[in-house]
Structures are given as structure tokens and as C-alpha cells.
Scaffold this motif. Sequence first.
Motif, mmCIF file in Angstrom:
data_model
loop_
_atom_site.group_PDB
_atom_site.id
_atom_site.type_symbol
_atom_site.label_atom_id
_atom_site.label_comp_id
_atom_site.label_asym_id
_atom_site.label_seq_id
_atom_site.Cartn_x
_atom_site.Cartn_y
_atom_site.Cartn_z
ATOM 1 N N ALA A 63 0.901 -1.374 -0.077
ATOM 2 C CA ALA A 63 0.141 0.058 0.014
ATOM 3 C C ALA A 63 0.852 1.385 0.060
ATOM 4 N N TRP A 64 1.872 1.167 0.727
ATOM 5 C CA TRP A 64 2.877 2.320 0.717
ATOM 6 C C TRP A 64 3.604 2.739 -0.506
ATOM 7 N N VAL A 65 4.042 1.750 -1.011
ATOM 8 C CA VAL A 65 4.772 1.651 -2.334
ATOM 9 C C VAL A 65 3.947 2.306 -3.646
ATOM 10 N N ALA A 66 2.559 1.661 -3.705
ATOM 11 C CA ALA A 66 1.486 2.014 -4.473
ATOM 12 C C ALA A 66 1.099 3.446 -4.188
ATOM 13 N N ALA A 128 -2.754 -6.049 -7.855
ATOM 14 C CA ALA A 128 -1.754 -6.634 -8.399
ATOM 15 C C ALA A 128 -0.519 -5.827 -7.199
ATOM 16 N N PRO A 129 0.482 -6.647 -6.994
ATOM 17 C CA PRO A 129 1.523 -5.846 -6.450
ATOM 18 C C PRO A 129 2.268 -4.901 -7.413
ATOM 19 N N PRO A 130 2.622 -3.522 -6.540
ATOM 20 C CA PRO A 130 3.460 -2.712 -7.341
ATOM 21 C C PRO A 130 4.418 -3.070 -8.270
ATOM 22 N N ALA A 131 4.920 -2.361 -9.144
ATOM 23 C CA ALA A 131 5.798 -2.861 -10.340
ATOM 24 C C ALA A 131 7.259 -3.017 -9.702
ATOM 25 N N GLU A 132 7.269 -2.316 -8.501
ATOM 26 C CA GLU A 132 8.699 -2.393 -7.840
ATOM 27 C C GLU A 132 9.076 -3.336 -7.072
ATOM 28 N N GLU A 133 8.239 -4.323 -6.861
ATOM 29 C CA GLU A 133 8.245 -5.598 -6.068
ATOM 30 C C GLU A 133 9.252 -6.640 -6.914
ATOM 31 N N ALA A 134 10.300 -7.090 -6.081
ATOM 32 C CA ALA A 134 11.339 -8.006 -6.826
ATOM 33 C C ALA A 134 10.448 -9.285 -7.292
ATOM 34 N N ARG A 135 10.914 -9.715 -8.456
ATOM 35 C CA ARG A 135 10.573 -11.197 -9.032
ATOM 36 C C ARG A 135 10.824 -11.984 -7.990
ATOM 37 N N THR A 388 13.581 7.634 -11.351
ATOM 38 C CA THR A 388 13.139 6.430 -11.203
ATOM 39 C C THR A 388 11.621 6.095 -11.431
ATOM 40 N N SER A 389 10.981 5.861 -10.336
ATOM 41 C CA SER A 389 9.443 6.129 -10.232
ATOM 42 C C SER A 389 8.938 6.548 -8.968
ATOM 43 N N PRO A 390 7.771 6.920 -8.946
ATOM 44 C CA PRO A 390 7.187 7.422 -7.530
ATOM 45 C C PRO A 390 7.342 6.178 -6.566
ATOM 46 N N GLY A 391 7.005 4.913 -7.011
ATOM 47 C CA GLY A 391 7.048 3.681 -6.118
ATOM 48 C C GLY A 391 8.614 3.500 -5.684
ATOM 49 N N ARG A 392 9.337 3.785 -6.640
ATOM 50 C CA ARG A 392 10.957 3.440 -6.237
ATOM 51 C C ARG A 392 11.362 4.496 -5.044
ATOM 52 N N ALA A 393 11.089 5.439 -5.321
ATOM 53 C CA ALA A 393 11.680 6.808 -4.425
ATOM 54 C C ALA A 393 10.813 6.512 -3.015
ATOM 55 N N ARG A 394 9.381 5.941 -3.098
ATOM 56 C CA ARG A 394 8.772 5.772 -1.914
ATOM 57 C C ARG A 394 9.579 4.727 -1.050
#
Length: 439
Positions: A63-66, A128-135, A388-394
Motif C-alpha cells: 500500500a505504501w509503495v503504490a 496486483a503488487p506494485p511494479a517495484e516488487e522484486a520477482r 526512477t518512479s514514484p514507487g521506487r522513491a517511496r
Amino acid sequence: MADAAGRLTKLAEEVLGAPLPVRIRAWDRSESGPPGAPVLVVRNRRALRRLLFKPGELGLARAWVAGDIDIDGDLFEALDRLAGLIWERGTAAPKPQRAAALRALARPGIRAAARELLSLAGPPVPPAPPAEEARRHRGPLHTLLRDKAAISHHYDVGNDFYELVLGPSMVYSCAYWGTGEGGAASLEDAQRDKLDLICRKLGLKEGQRLLDVGCGWGSMVLHAAREYGVRAVGITLSEEQATYARKRIADAGLADRIEIRVQDYREIHDEPFDAISSIGMAEHVGRARYAEYASSLYALLKPGGRLLNHQIARRPLADEETYRVDEFIDRYVFPDGELAPVGRTAGQLEEAGFEVRDMEAIREHYALTLRQWVANLEAHWAAAVRLTSPGRARVWRLYMAACALSFERNRIGVNQVLAVRTPDSGASGLHLRARDWRG
């Protein structure tokens, strides 16, 4: 449903069994909680679905990353208030937390509130998990390919981004802060002092050969070659780091004395070295491979050579088998990273043949360093998001702030362990007086 914040506060306090230490502001603009406290902003109903489908830290992290939740107010204060209720960095046990939450939701007194939460959350479909989540990887931990993928997830996010966070030193490990007259006054000074301290502990001299394991953007090898006249090899698994380090070295006119390789420590076969530095790298090795790591470095050193192992440590547990890697860190920050107590680290180095000669704990120094990195990120937020992306910065803002508090609360520490491949003669090469690194 009116007053979503009040209803969420009531449910949270039922589940936690304690007053909520922060305010809640919901998407309907309602607020509830202690006046003057930091505000947990629940931006949408999707945040609730994330918590319903992944109760505990992982749901909150997603929820935070998204951007489904946020903090209005001092992030450090909010995390400090919430840490004891949700997680303690480095000791989280997600499965027991989920079980406790489910047991709480089953209590008759809050079943009605739980039904309200379900109705608030909207469609019963997991987001769906945020795109920043590791595979997620399957198979054995810490193979050569899996380690390279894990390192790439964290470090190959853009050198320009890291310049914003780390500052001119481009050192991504605990700085060494001084006090009083002559002490480091800036992050750059403190990082220079840390690198110089390591060089002195290693007893570096002109003409010696240094190996820097996990060399990052080349700061250690640059300092050692420029200030101590050594020849150096730096290894990293990050292509972006290697490219950046090689340019720095060329610009400094030191390409004839420093070599940067994209290489695993298990692939080095051109020993011996006079000294080895490993600064903030061993956290990626893992307990299953640590004996191999220690033995490999021992074999790469000349008799009498020194190793400086700079490594984050966690507090020991009564039952070490219960240790679980923090879910947020594992999914979003350092996939497959593991922390060990410093006693285990020292023991495994000695089992490999090293003589451990000195250990310096610098836990508080890392808290200061992380707070500086958070300040840098916040000061350049728009640029960080663009790079980067908003999620990566968060992700970076949350993990660095939470880790700073974990160092301050003594949940994790960081230690410099000096070990020697003492020759059969027993002559360590160290000065008789403690902490006199002249050698």
C-alpha cells in the motif's frame, strides 16, 4: 459509509489491542485519532484490500509503495510510534503476525467491524503488487545467477538517483562521524573518514595489492590508491556501478593502478592480495554461503594479510531457527539479503582460519548516515521520482527511515571486524598497542 477514519481506528485498535498512536485520515476526508500526532493517510479503498489479502507488513508495504497510504507529518516520528505495533526491523515474523491478526478478527467483539471493513474495501479482488516488487526466484539461495539478479534489483536503478541520495562521496555504507574539534562536519567528510579508517586498519602501504569486495561506485579503491599508493581491484555484480566507477577512475588518472570487474568473489583466481576490504557486502552472502565466503577471502590473502569486514548485524534470537527476513526488505529492497549476529560472523571468520584482532561497533553512526540520506532524498524528491518512479522513491524513503530508527533502537547494529591471516610464525604484523594501526 460516513466516518471511514473513525471506523478504521476502532477496528485497528481492536486488532492491535492498544490505542492507535497516530491519526487516520480516510479518503472521505474524515479523521480520527490523537490530536497533534502524525497522520496515516488512507487514500483509497484499495489500501484496505491490500491489507485484507496480505495482512501484516507485506500488505502495508504494498500500500505504501503504490501510494495507497502515506504519512502527513514527520515520517520518523510516525514510524517510531508504529514500530512496536507493526514490526521491529530485523526481527519481524510475518506468519505469526498474520495468525495473530486473524485470531483477533475472529473475536466476537469485532466481527461486525470486520464485516464493515470488508464492505469498505470494495470488490473482493486482490490488487496486483506494485511494479517495484522484486520477482520471486525459486531454487537454491545465493547461486551466482540469483545473486547477480538480486544485486541488480537494488543497485541498477540509476547512478543519477544514487548521486541525489548519497551525495558527492558515492559511498553506500555507514559513515564515520566525529565529535568535537576535528570531527566530521558533513556526510562527505564522514564518508572520507570512514574510508581512511579502513585503510589504516588494513595497514595499507605503497605498492601493496588491495581487493575491495562489493566495490560499489569505486570510492574505496579510489581513496586507497590516491592516498596510500596501492594497486587495487574492485569487484561488483552491478553493471551500472562498474561503468560509473571506471569513469571516476579514468577521470582521476588512476586507471593504471585500479581495475574494476563485474565479478563474484567466488570467481577470483588471481590471488594473492595483501589486504581485502568488504564494506556492506557480506549482508548479501547469506548464512548458507557464509563459510564459503570466509574461506574464499582467507585463500585470497597472503600470509599476514588483513581483512576488514564491515557488516550490519542483527540481535541474536533465543531460537535462531525462527529468524525470518523482513518481508518489505526482501520484496522491495535487498532480495535474499540476510543478517547475522556479530558473534556468528566473528566465529565463522575464525573457523575459516582468520585471527580476529579487533571489532568496532558503530551502530549510532549508521543512524546518522541514514538520516542524512533521507534528507538528501526529500530535498531532491521531484528529481528522484523523475529518475526512477514514484514507487521506487517511496521504497527508498521508507526503508532508510525505518532502518535509521532500527539502529537507534538497537534492533540492528554495524561492526568493523579486523581479521588477519596470521602466518605459522604467529607474527600478526599488528602494532602492540590496541588501535594503533600503523602496523
